[in-house]
Design an enzyme around this catalytic site. Sequence first.
Site, PDB file in Angstrom:
ATOM      1  N   THR A  28      42.558   7.771   1.878  1.00  0.00           N
ATOM      2  CA  THR A  28      41.232   8.674   2.446  1.00  0.00           C
ATOM      3  C   THR A  28      41.212   8.412   3.911  1.00  0.00           C
ATOM      4  OG1 THR A  28      40.176   8.349   0.209  1.00  0.00           O
ATOM      5  CG2 THR A  28      38.627   8.723   2.377  1.00  0.00           C
ATOM      6  N   GLU A  94      41.135  11.978  -3.815  1.00  0.00           N
ATOM      7  CA  GLU A  94      41.008  11.564  -5.380  1.00  0.00           C
ATOM      8  C   GLU A  94      41.633  12.674  -6.187  1.00  0.00           C
ATOM      9  OE1 GLU A  94      40.427   8.625  -5.934  1.00  0.00           O
ATOM     10  OE2 GLU A  94      39.111   8.060  -4.164  1.00  0.00           O
TER      11      GLU A  94
HETATM   12  P1  ADP Z   1      42.130   4.474  -0.228  1.00  0.00           P
HETATM   13  O1  ADP Z   1      41.383   5.942  -0.111  1.00  0.00           O
HETATM   14  O2  ADP Z   1      43.709   4.516  -0.274  1.00  0.00           O
HETATM   15  O3  ADP Z   1      41.602   3.853  -1.275  1.00  0.00           O
HETATM   16  P2  ADP Z   1      40.609   3.962   2.166  1.00  0.00           P
HETATM   17  O4  ADP Z   1      41.042   4.964   3.097  1.00  0.00           O
HETATM   18  O5  ADP Z   1      39.128   4.170   1.489  1.00  0.00           O
HETATM   19  O6  ADP Z   1      41.632   3.737   1.083  1.00  0.00           O
HETATM   20  O7  ADP Z   1      40.356   2.386   3.096  1.00  0.00           O
HETATM   21  C1  ADP Z   1      41.396   1.908   3.657  1.00  0.00           C
HETATM   22  C2  ADP Z   1      40.596   0.695   4.368  1.00  0.00           C
HETATM   23  O8  ADP Z   1      40.278  -0.246   3.099  1.00  0.00           O
HETATM   24  C3  ADP Z   1      41.585  -0.205   5.087  1.00  0.00           C
HETATM   25  O9  ADP Z   1      41.498   0.415   6.399  1.00  0.00           O
HETATM   26  C4  ADP Z   1      40.746  -1.530   5.122  1.00  0.00           C
HETATM   27  O10 ADP Z   1      39.650  -1.521   6.292  1.00  0.00           O
HETATM   28  C5  ADP Z   1      40.035  -1.580   3.810  1.00  0.00           C
HETATM   29  N1  ADP Z   1      40.719  -2.511   2.770  1.00  0.00           N
HETATM   30  C6  ADP Z   1      39.979  -3.532   2.116  1.00  0.00           C
HETATM   31  N2  ADP Z   1      40.842  -4.209   1.299  1.00  0.00           N
HETATM   32  C7  ADP Z   1      42.289  -3.840   1.587  1.00  0.00           C
HETATM   33  C8  ADP Z   1      43.555  -4.259   1.421  1.00  0.00           C
HETATM   34  N3  ADP Z   1      43.611  -5.476   0.574  1.00  0.00           N
HETATM   35  N4  ADP Z   1      44.427  -3.652   1.875  1.00  0.00           N
HETATM   36  C9  ADP Z   1      44.478  -2.828   2.754  1.00  0.00           C
HETATM   37  N5  ADP Z   1      43.155  -2.224   3.405  1.00  0.00           N
HETATM   38  C10 ADP Z   1      42.203  -2.927   2.753  1.00  0.00           C
HETATM   39 MG    MG Z   2      40.305   6.958  -1.108  1.00  0.00          MG
END
Ligand code: ADP
Ligand code: MG
Length: 192
Positions: A28, A94
């Site tokens: 995201t 998503e």
């Molecule tokens: P996604 O959309 O892939 O679920 P997001 O872009 O919402 O990911 O969030 C990424 C952010 O999540 C990272 O920049 C960091 O601040 C936070 N974060 C929390 N836990 C972790 C983890 N175990 N590994 C990487 N990032 C994490």
């Molecule tokens: Mg996401």
Amino acid sequence: MYPENNLNFQGKRGRIEVVCGSMYSGKTEELIRRIKRAKIAKQKVEIFKPEIDIRYAENEVVSHNENRILSTPVPSSANIPLLACDADVVGIDEAQFFDLGLTEVCSQLADKGIRVIVAGLDMDYLGLPFGPMPNIMAIAEEITKVHAVCVDCGYTANFSHRLSSDDKLVLLGEKDLYIPLCRECRILRKNK
Ligand code: ADP
Ligand code: MG
Ligand code: ZN
């Protein structure tokens, strides 16, 4: 690496970009970064997300570090073409929760000259390809795989491990439900 804001340089060129990876891998965040740059280039952007994902906000896409951008929740991929027809750039977050029709929708938008940026989980909690993601990855011009940090060992995480024993495929949730793990730590947890 990728021709960001490519409309500036090449006229209206349609393409499909995929940003995939596990939970917390920054999908995201990366989608928001690309959309913000497109806005700076004065391109018209539209962002969509599946209606079932209203974890943080009804009409926003929000990353785990609280980066946010306006988005339109839609019930089905069939709702996207009409809402996206004036856009230069379309973002979809998503994407794994959408129906399989999303692949054809992305293809048609790109054929019309729209830059389509698709973010989603490439694998479900079982480690299997998730929803329309594998098909969209197959037809995309470009795929970026991002990674989280394994919460058990700190290595690069590639999998979203479900802590609960519920076996429903779609189970929305946060840190209490899913954790990012590397291959080895995932095997260790599964054998516990
Ligand atoms: P996604 O959309 O892939 O679920 P997001 O872009 O919402 O990911 O969030 C990424 C952010 O999540 C990272 O920049 C960091 O601040 C936070 N974060 C929390 N836990 C972790 C983890 N175990 N590994 C990487 N990032 C994490
Ligand atoms: Mg996401
Ligand atoms: Zn690990």
